[in-house]
Enzyme design. Structure first.
Site, short mmCIF file in Angstrom:
data_model
loop_
_atom_site.label_atom_id
_atom_site.label_comp_id
_atom_site.label_asym_id
_atom_site.label_seq_id
_atom_site.Cartn_x
_atom_site.Cartn_y
_atom_site.Cartn_z
N ASP A 15 0.93 -1.34 0.02
CA ASP A 15 0.28 0.07 0.24
C ASP A 15 1.02 1.20 0.15
OD1 ASP A 15 -2.21 -2.10 0.39
OD2 ASP A 15 -2.27 -1.40 1.93
N LYS A 18 1.39 2.26 -5.20
CA LYS A 18 3.11 1.90 -6.45
C LYS A 18 1.63 1.87 -7.38
CE LYS A 18 2.11 -2.38 -4.49
NZ LYS A 18 2.15 -2.26 -2.57
N GLY A 42 -4.96 -4.53 -3.73
CA GLY A 42 -5.77 -3.63 -3.97
C GLY A 42 -4.71 -2.30 -3.95
N HIS A 43 -5.04 -1.27 -6.05
CA HIS A 43 -4.38 -0.35 -6.49
C HIS A 43 -4.85 0.62 -6.74
CE1 HIS A 43 -1.70 -3.51 -7.07
NE2 HIS A 43 -1.15 -3.37 -6.09
N GLN A 226 2.16 -5.77 -3.32
CA GLN A 226 2.46 -6.57 -1.39
C GLN A 226 3.34 -5.28 -1.79
OE1 GLN A 226 1.58 -9.81 -2.84
NE2 GLN A 226 -0.20 -8.59 -2.56
P1 GDP Z 1 -0.79 0.40 -2.87
O1 GDP Z 1 -1.68 -1.26 -3.09
O2 GDP Z 1 0.56 0.12 -3.58
O3 GDP Z 1 -0.94 0.38 -5.17
O4 GDP Z 1 -1.69 1.05 -2.89
P2 GDP Z 1 -3.20 1.68 -2.69
O5 GDP Z 1 -3.24 2.05 -3.54
O6 GDP Z 1 -3.18 0.44 -1.94
O7 GDP Z 1 -2.96 2.79 -1.24
C1 GDP Z 1 -2.63 3.96 -1.25
C2 GDP Z 1 -3.65 5.04 -0.94
O8 GDP Z 1 -2.77 6.61 -0.63
C3 GDP Z 1 -4.87 4.91 -2.47
O9 GDP Z 1 -5.55 5.41 -1.03
C4 GDP Z 1 -4.54 6.74 -2.89
O10 GDP Z 1 -4.97 6.68 -4.49
C5 GDP Z 1 -3.11 7.39 -1.71
N1 GDP Z 1 -2.43 7.85 -2.66
C6 GDP Z 1 -1.16 7.47 -2.96
N2 GDP Z 1 -0.43 8.35 -3.31
C7 GDP Z 1 -0.88 9.20 -2.80
C8 GDP Z 1 0.05 10.79 -2.67
O11 GDP Z 1 0.98 10.88 -2.51
N3 GDP Z 1 -0.97 11.34 -1.20
C9 GDP Z 1 -2.44 11.76 -0.44
N4 GDP Z 1 -2.73 11.86 -0.04
N5 GDP Z 1 -2.72 9.97 -1.42
C10 GDP Z 1 -2.12 9.23 -1.59
P1 IMO Z 2 -1.01 -4.47 -2.11
O1 IMO Z 2 -0.67 -4.35 -3.77
C1 IMO Z 2 -1.20 -4.37 2.12
C2 IMO Z 2 -0.91 -8.59 3.69
C3 IMO Z 2 -2.68 -9.37 4.35
C4 IMO Z 2 -1.41 -10.01 5.28
C5 IMO Z 2 -0.45 -10.75 4.70
C6 IMO Z 2 -0.79 -12.18 3.78
O2 IMO Z 2 -2.18 -3.99 -2.14
O3 IMO Z 2 0.02 -3.56 -1.42
P2 IMO Z 2 -2.45 -12.45 2.43
O4 IMO Z 2 -3.70 -13.27 2.23
O5 IMO Z 2 -1.35 -12.18 0.75
O6 IMO Z 2 -2.04 -14.24 2.36
O7 IMO Z 2 -2.03 -12.06 3.53
O8 IMO Z 2 -0.10 -9.96 3.61
N1 IMO Z 2 -1.29 -7.63 1.64
C7 IMO Z 2 -1.00 -6.77 1.86
N2 IMO Z 2 -1.23 -5.95 2.73
N3 IMO Z 2 -1.09 -4.68 0.99
C8 IMO Z 2 -1.28 -6.44 0.02
O9 IMO Z 2 -0.70 -5.40 -1.62
C9 IMO Z 2 -1.50 -6.74 0.20
N4 IMO Z 2 -1.09 -8.42 0.21
C10 IMO Z 2 -1.53 -8.91 0.73
O10 IMO Z 2 -2.94 -8.23 4.92
O11 IMO Z 2 -0.97 -8.87 5.93
MG MG Z 3 -2.74 -1.77 -2.18
#
Ligand code: GDP
Ligand code: IMO
Ligand code: MG
Length: 431
Positions: A15, A18, A42-43, A226
């Site tokens: 998270d 990416k 989840g992106h 991840q």
């Molecule tokens: P990922 O799994 O690495 O793709 O990240 P996620 O999408 O799960 O989580 C990142 C969260 O931060 C999302 O809700 C994005 O919309 C938000 N986000 C990404 N970059 C920024 C930033 O520079 N500032 C803020 N405030 N939010 C951001």
């Molecule tokens: P993105 O791509 C954050 C975590 C789960 C748990 C552990 C194992 O959005 O960064 P799993 O279901 O993979 O066997 O769970 O890994 N986890 C993540 N945490 N971002 C993710 O993906 C994750 N994918 C799995 O919360 O701790």
């Molecule tokens: Mg994510």
């Protein structure tokens, strides 16, 4: 011009943002490739204020003309994939013509989901806190050489026979070991085969397509899911996911040679978050942690669980940089730190009275790490949405530059908001 290929990976526990950065960089590429993980990812992408969550589909899908590849290293739930396709269609993007799925991807069956959940329930307080999506059990079956794979859908009778065989084992575990309900093998086979007509038209020889794209001189972006601290080998084992999420997995998980990968960009959140169980040395259980969670909207995009928040952790980042051959870093969510009077950076750990400056391996060793902090003055100005490095408050620049010095890697990109355009470019990874 030859093709230039970049790997993006998460340098923390996932998270990091990416998806946002992959989407932003798709301007420079012909294709985006997922190489590990599944719909545990989840992106969240925001384009012109419009939000879209992607799980299994690569974060290149929102840029018209970009081809999105799901490599053999990804575990595919036919149900999740078709659901995500339909969600995208409902929002006006048709992914089907641009999605290429490897026939070698192991399938996630409903019984993998049941096993994932039964295992977590059995672990009680020691649970990993998985996403409950069947990811771990699906990877287990892959390496145990009993998985059913996307290509197996081509022969429905053979598929049914293999699923029946596999379900005998799954049902034995579910009922005899976990005391859970058995699933009907025929119903499982029917359900999965029901997705064949939707999935098979998107199945291709992904390695051959990637080789052809590179031969045409197209750039490719390899999108890690991840983060490296969740990597099954290098992370806080056993509180990890079940795949290698480090950059080195890109070659094997997509079917390209390591020589085809030219640059590694690590994504780093300006602080740290973690979802699920496991040690987290810089975790904040105080008002500042709550403030980061609120301002950063730190709720899992897959499960909606609140993310644990803490300060940035340089010894962990150093490990991520070492393990991944990082060429540059992208710092995200800098804006979330706006308004803090002081910011802290973990610069090392105390472990049993000794100073350590690199994250150790495994949960037990990490749990013994007591963070040692350095404090810096914060900034009261708004950085949200800034696109020019020089416009950043001096203290924000000092913070970024201190991170760069501590971890020994250049900062190439700074993200100041969730929207595609809220990005500061210092050095382009495709340049
Ligand atoms: P990922 O799994 O690495 O793709 O990240 P996620 O999408 O799960 O989580 C990142 C969260 O931060 C999302 O809700 C994005 O919309 C938000 N986000 C990404 N970059 C920024 C930033 O520079 N500032 C803020 N405030 N939010 C951001
Ligand atoms: P993105 O791509 C954050 C975590 C789960 C748990 C552990 C194992 O959005 O960064 P799993 O279901 O993979 O066997 O769970 O890994 N986890 C993540 N945490 N971002 C993710 O993906 C994750 N994918 C799995 O919360 O701790
Ligand atoms: Mg994510």
């Amino acid at each position: 011009m030859g093709s230039r290929n970049v790997i993006i990976f998460g340098s923390q526990w996932g998270d990091e943002g990416k998806g946002k950065i992959v989407d932003w960089l798709t301007e420079s590429v012909g294709g985006v490739v997922r190489f590990q993980g599944g719909h545990n990812a989840g992106h969240t992408l925001v384009i012109g204020g419009r939000k879209q969550v992607l799980r299994l589909i690569p974060s290149g899908m929102l840029r018209p003309d970009v081809i999105c590849y799901i490599g053999n290293g990804v575990v595919v739930s036919p149900e999740a994939l078709t659901k995500e396709i339909d969600e995208l269609k409902a929002s006006g993007v048709d992914p089907e013509p641009r999605l290429r799925v490897s026939g070698s991807c192991p399938l996630i069956l409903p019984s993998h989901v049941a096993l994932d959940q039964a295992r977590e329930a059995r672990r009680g307080n020691a649970k990993i806190g998985t996403t409950g999506r069947g990811i771990g059990p699906a990877y287990e079956d892959k390496v145990a050489r009993r998985a059913v794979r996307v290509n197996d859908l081509r022969d429905p009778a053979g598929f049914r026979a293999r699923v029946t065989d596999l379900m005998e084992y799954h049902n034995f575990l579910l009922t005899k070991y976990y005391g859970a309900e058995a699933l009907d093998p025929n119903a499982v086979a029917d359900e999965v085969l029901g997705y064949s007509d939707r999935i098979l038209p998107m199945v291709h020889d992904v390695p051959a397509l990637l080789a052809a794209a590179m031969a045409r001189g197209e750039n490719l972006l390899f999108e890690g899911a991840q983060g490296v601290l969740l990597d099954v080998d290098h992370g806080t084992y056993p509180f990890v996911t079940s795949s290698n999420c480090s950059a080195g997995a890109a070659a094997a998980g997509a079917g390209v040679g390591p020589g085809a990968l030219h640059f590694v960009l690590g994504i780093v959140k300006a602080y740290t978050t973690r979802v699920g169980g496991g040690p987290f040395p810089t975790e904040l259980s105080d008002a500042i942690g709550a403030r980061l969670a609120e301002k950063g909207n730190e709720f899992g995009s897959v499960t909606g669980r609140p993310r644990r928040c803490g300060w940035i952790d340089a010894p962990a980042l150093k490990r991520a940089i070492q393990l991944n051959g990082v060429g540059g870093l992208c710092i995200t969510k800098l804006d979330v730190l706006d308004g803090l009077e002081r910011v802290k950076l973990c610069v090392g750990y105390e472990v049993d009275g000794e100073r350590v400056d690199l994250l150790p391996f495994g949960a037990e060793a990490v749990a013994r790490c007591e963070p040692v902090y350095e404090e810096m003055p914060g900034w009261s100005e708004n950085t949200f949405g800034l696109t020019d490095y020089d416009a950043l408050p001096t203290n924000a620049r000092r913070y970024i530059e201190r991170i760069s010095t501590l971890v020994g890697a250049p900062i190439d990109i700074v993200s100041t908001g969730p929207d595609r355009d809220q990005t500061i470019l210092l050095r382009h990874p495709f340049a």
